[in-house]
Design an enzyme around this catalytic site. Structure first.
Site, mmCIF file in Angstrom:
data_model
loop_
_atom_site.group_PDB
_atom_site.id
_atom_site.type_symbol
_atom_site.label_atom_id
_atom_site.label_comp_id
_atom_site.label_asym_id
_atom_site.label_seq_id
_atom_site.Cartn_x
_atom_site.Cartn_y
_atom_site.Cartn_z
ATOM 1 C CD GLU A 153 0.641 0.616 0.418
ATOM 2 O OE1 GLU A 153 -0.070 -0.200 1.037
ATOM 3 O OE2 GLU A 153 0.229 1.667 -0.064
ATOM 4 C CD GLU A 193 -7.797 -3.469 1.663
ATOM 5 O OE1 GLU A 193 -7.470 -4.111 0.655
ATOM 6 O OE2 GLU A 193 -7.133 -2.510 2.109
ATOM 7 C CE LYS A 224 -2.343 -0.404 -14.927
ATOM 8 N NZ LYS A 224 -3.646 0.292 -14.785
ATOM 9 C CB CYS A 275 -3.883 0.403 1.855
ATOM 10 S SG CYS A 275 -2.841 1.854 1.721
#
Ligand code: NAP
Ligand code: MG
Length: 503
Positions: free
Chosen positions: A262, A397, A187, A296
């Site tokens: 991850e 983040e 997906k 990331c």
């Protein structure tokens, strides 16, 4: 605008694929639903893309389940050959893929051409070559017995991919899974589905049997959640936010599927006072501003030794201010828009958060003034000096072109700040002291450390994090281990087994 006109304006030669790819066919969603994917340059609609619901995921899982036994038993070299063919097709369609990725995500064409597409081809080629080289072991057990291990595929694998590198991450996820003999239900993020669908088309052209690869764009909370919960899926591999990662772990409990995560990061990029400053300034800008900071592993915490901080920041800010923002399909553009308006607003929201906690905005902090960028998701390269490493902008983040600057006075303080977050993905350090470099590399709480560089990736080198950045590794032999399970086989060669119950 009509789709054909959009394709022509973007320099695309082949039709944009906008249906689900299930069992080797492009098909509509069972309930006919679609969702527009937008061009982040001006938020215009590129295409209405079929939106997978639970029923479509079920169809994809059924196709992948049917395809699995034959694919898993195919000679490994023959699986590899299809991936190698795919890598060639990606190169033959490089310009098409680069333009499509830039159109859907806002990546500057320069980056899509030089990085996203070549890295995608390289990943499929690496694992195409790996397919018949990854092997089990023989184990020296007691005399009379042969013990060996088989590395078997886990089965149908669900893969949930985010919107920041949709093309490249499709290869990172699919290539090792397929090389190891698994079948895939993938997906893509609902806002960036186009290049994964193009890869599905090229897969079919490369000779991938129907059902081995299925691509089902859909909402995370619907299609993504259903993949994570699905009893027919043996493993789910996810890249995205830590919050969603937790949801996936919870959803996986039903059938105890394997999970690989991850997740986010808050990369420490540490510049010592003995570093080559020119290289460090350039590398630190790349670390945070490449891909508009939507990575990331971005070096989003720039940590400067206090002796060099002022000189570094002056030059670093000048470089940031000189980065050319512009239309992603203009080959001269160095920074494009963020990938969605929602995300741009989230990033700009952190400018206010920084100010509230006494942070100083050294560069950027707003959308660019240029009229031609006004309808897009652009944010200026932003540099913020924080008061403390505990401030929100030094801990959370942001995932944009937004770097938080902190200073330190010695190695011990550098380490304490660098390791003072819950994340542990990428990190980097700039120094000419070899001992310090290796000592730091050992002490940093991270899955990856770059010394006098930042953000290097290669299909052979393990990629992943520790702590709240997730678990499991992509790339290299580690990825093949993640996508296989070990079976230990015992053979009595010439052992005399005395009867256990002497009668
Ligand atoms: P996200 O929600 O984690 O999305 C990543 C992927 O997970 C998308 O395909 C998403 O689908 C899907 N998803 C969402 N909810 C799900 C669920 N309940 N079950 C299964 N799949 C689900 O990330 P986001 O909201 O797009 O971005 C927010 C933040 O995540 C960013 O600001 C950044 O901090 C972080 N992020 C990190 C990475 C990375 O590379 N590590 C990548 C992207 C985002 P849909 O989006 O299609 O609904
Ligand atoms: Mg889009």
């Amino acid at each position: 605008m009509k789709l054909a006109d959009i394709e022509a304006a973007a320099g695309l030669r082949s039709p944009i694929r906008h249906q689900l790819f299930i069992d080797g066919q492009f098909v509509d969603a069972a309930n006919g639903e679609t969702l527009a994917t937008l061009n982040p340059h001006d938020n215009s609609t590129i295409a209405e893309v079929a939106l997978a619901g639970r029923e479509d995921v079920d169809r994809a899982v059924a196709a992948a389940t049917r395809a699995f036994p034959k694919w898993a038993r195919l000679a490994a070299a023959d699986r590899g050959r299809i991936l190698l063919k795919l890598a060639d097709l990606i190169e033959a369609n490089a310009e098409e893929l680069a333009r499509l990725e830039s159109l859907d995500t806002g990546h500057p064409l320069k980056d899509s051409r030089a990085l996203d597409v070549p890295r995608t081809a390289a990943c499929f080629r690496y694992f195409g070559g790996m397919a018949d080289k990854f092997q089990g072991e023989t184990i020296p057990v007691e005399a009379g017995f042969l013990n060996y291990t088989l590395r078997e595929p886990v089965g149908v694998v669900g893969q949930v991919v985010p919107w920041n590198f949709p093309l490249m991450f499709t290869s990172w996820k699919m290539a090792p899974a397929l090389a190891a003999g698994n079948t895939v239900v993938m997906k893509p993020a609902e806002i960036t589905p186009l290049t994964s669908l193009k890869i599905a088309e090229l897969m079919a052209e490369a000779g991938m049997p129907a059902g081995v690869v299925n691509v089902v764009p859909g909402l995370g909370a619907v299609a993504g959640q259903h993949i994570a919960e699905h009893a027919g899926i043996a493993k789910v591999a996810f890249t995205g936010s830590t919050a969603t990662g937790r949801r996936i772990v919870a959803a996986s409990a039903g059938n105890l599927k394997k999970v690989q995560l991850e997740l986010g990061g808050k990369g420490a990029n540490i510049v010592f006072d003995d570093a080559n400053l020119t290289a460090a300034i350039n590398g630190s800008a790349w670390a945070i501003f490449h891909n508009q900071g939507q990575a990331c592993i971005a070096g989003s915490r720039l940590m400067l030794h206090e002796r060099i901080a002022d000189e570094f920041l002056e030059k670093f800010a000048a470089l940031a201010k000189s980065i050319r923002l512009g239309h992603p399909l203009d080959a001269a553009t160095e920074m494009g828009p963020l990938t969605s308006a929602l995300h741009r607003d989230r990033v700009l929201g952190y400018v206010g958060v920084a100010r509230e906690q006494g942070g100083e905005i050294i560069a950027g902090g707003k959308a660019p003034a240029a009229a031609e960028l006004a309808r897009g998701c652009y944010v200026e390269p932003t540099i913020v000096r924080a008061k403390s490493f505990k401030d929100r902008v030094a801990q959370e983040e942001v995932f944009g072109p937004f770097v938080t600057v902190l200073t330190f006075k010695d190695d011990a303080e550098a380490l304490a700040i660098a390791n003072g977050t819950d994340y542990g993905l990428g990190s980097g350090l700039w120094t000419s002291n070899v001992q310090r470099a290796h000592r730091m590399a050992r002490e940093l709480h991270a899955g990856m450390v770059w010394i006098n560089s930042y953000k290097r990736v290669n299909p052979g080198s393990p990629f992943g994090g520790v702590g709240q950045s997730g678990y499991g590794r992509e790339m290299g032999f580690d990825a093949m281990r993640e996508y296989t399970q070990v079976k230990s086989v015992w053979v009595n060669v010439d052992a005399q087994i005395p009867p256990w119950y002497s009668r």
